[in-house]
Design a protein around this motif. Structure first.
Motif, short mmCIF file in Angstrom:
data_model
loop_
_atom_site.label_atom_id
_atom_site.label_comp_id
_atom_site.label_asym_id
_atom_site.label_seq_id
_atom_site.Cartn_x
_atom_site.Cartn_y
_atom_site.Cartn_z
N TYR A 57 41.37 40.28 40.18
CA TYR A 57 41.88 38.68 40.07
C TYR A 57 42.93 38.92 41.22
N LEU A 63 47.82 29.68 38.98
CA LEU A 63 47.18 30.77 38.17
C LEU A 63 45.92 30.19 37.20
N LEU A 68 42.12 35.69 35.22
CA LEU A 68 43.22 36.68 35.07
C LEU A 68 42.82 37.74 33.94
N VAL A 209 51.50 39.77 35.25
CA VAL A 209 50.95 38.37 35.69
C VAL A 209 51.43 38.28 36.86
#
Length: 387
Positions: A57, A63, A68, A209
């Motif tokens: 990803y 986002l 993700l 992240v």
């Protein structure tokens, strides 16, 4: 305690979430145990999944949580291993009911799959300065085979003849309290340092992240490099409020042009960063390749046993070996002690709203990185003097 429980039209689904991009055997066992616990209190559990991050990803403008993460059902594994976990839990309960600490000898199980919480208790007084457990580059099977044969100290191994070169050097050095030096092999590394050279070190940021557009989970994003040479030291810090990787690459190229060689202690991280930058910015790839070719990895002298000091005690990190070789702790005044701590400090720096506090974190990061380059420079000078 289940991470995520979802009620669907057909029943419950459970999700065990891991901050990782790979599914390990330990994760599967962990999730199978979770299934066993849940099915004993939630009869209509239909499926159970391991959730990991998706390393394919790439963050775009916003986002995308569904992209993700990726999930894998381990229901078949869980059903197949129900009897195993029932037996393990019964055994654990029996141990608790005895209310007596089990008299288990130390072994590989102390480290598998993670270091045991009772390590400090069971290993107390097991590791002295001359313990076999202070040897480096030895697999645990051999270590515990020796230990169980009553060979507890390095001196006990001194008569063994079937040991490899690395072990033989360590044992001889420890028994005789002598430093092992191979001048010709050391010369092959430091002898390359003709002309102008400096030590270099980098720090990276790698979030689970991604926060910068165009980056992936755990991608190594360089934010700091320092140089240390005869003329002094310099540092270059990038806050990455926006993606500054190209600025980092351009600055790295420009600031290292004056040097014929760049000395590093373990070049794997620096080379990886430069190769990623070269792939990302083809217009800079030729110049980045030149930077990569300038690296001289002084850690090879240590890892290839061209120099071994009996006080290393199996620890070959820059901080440990520099303290022994230089007889000085260049990191004594630092507040950051590892690359992982530096990464976490950079996250705190980005999230800190107070300018004074942010500057303090930035100073700590620069000082830590500079200490690495100063130590690399100093031990390189020591090796040059030696040969």
């Amino acid at each position: 305690m289940v991470d995520i429980l979802v009620l669907t039209d057909s029943g419950y689904e459970a999700y065990e979430v891991k901050s990782s991009i790979k599914v390990s055997e330990t994760y599967v066992k962990d999730t199978c145990l979770q299934f066993y616990v849940l099915t004993n209190c939630l009869p209509d559990l239909k499926d159970i999944f391991i959730v990991t991050l998706n390393d394919a990803y790439v963050l775009e403008d916003a986002l995308d949580l569904k992209r993700l993460f990726k999930r894998r059902s381990v229901l078949k594994d869980a059903l197949k291993n129900e009897a195993y976990f029932a037996g393990q839990i019964s055994f654990a309960q029996e141990l608790l009911d005895r209310n007596v600490i089990p008299d288990n000898p130390i072994g590989k199980h102390c480290f598998s799959p993670y270091e045991c919480d009772f390590f400090g208790t069971c290993w107390k007084n097991k590791i002295s300065d001359d313990s076999i457990f202070t040897l480096g580059k030895v697999n645990k099977d051999d270590l515990f085979a020796w230990y169980n044969q009553g060979l507890r100290n390095i001196n006990d191994l001194s008569t063994m003849t079937d040991l490899n070169r690395d072990l033989s050097i360590q044992i001889k050095s420890n028994v005789q309290k002598e430093i092992h030096v191979e001048p010709e092999n050391i010369q092959r590394t430091v002898g390359k340092l003709n002309g102008n050279w400096a030590a270099i070190d980098m720090e990276i940021w790698g979030q689970a992240v991604p926060e910068l557009r165009g980056t992936r989970p755990f991608q190594k994003i360089p934010f700091l490099f320092t140089l240390y040479g005869d003329a002094g030291q310099a540092n270059f810090f990038f806050e990455h409020r926006e993606d500054e990787r190209k600025d980092f690459a351009s600055t790295l190229i420009e600031q290292t042009k004056a040097f014929d060689h760049l000395v590093v202690f373990d070049k794997s991280l620096e080379s990886l960063v430069i190769n990623e930058l070269a792939a990302l910015y083809p217009d800079l790839s030729a110049e980045l390749k030149i930077v990569n070719e300038k690296f001289v990895d002084v850690s090879e002298i240590i890892h290839k046993m061209h120099y071994y000091h009996y006080l290393f005690n199996g620890n070959y990190s820059l901080k440990s070996v520099s303290k022994v070789i230089l007889d000085e702790d260049l990191f004594a005044d630092e507040t950051i002690f590892s690359g992982l701590e530096a990464m976490n400090a950079f996250v705190n720096f980005r999230n800190e709203p107070n300018d004074i506090a942010r500057q303090a974190i930035k100073d700590d990061l620069i000082n830590y990185c500079q200490s690495d380059t100063k130590a690399t420079y100093a031990i390189t000078k020591a090796f040059l003097k030696l040969v």
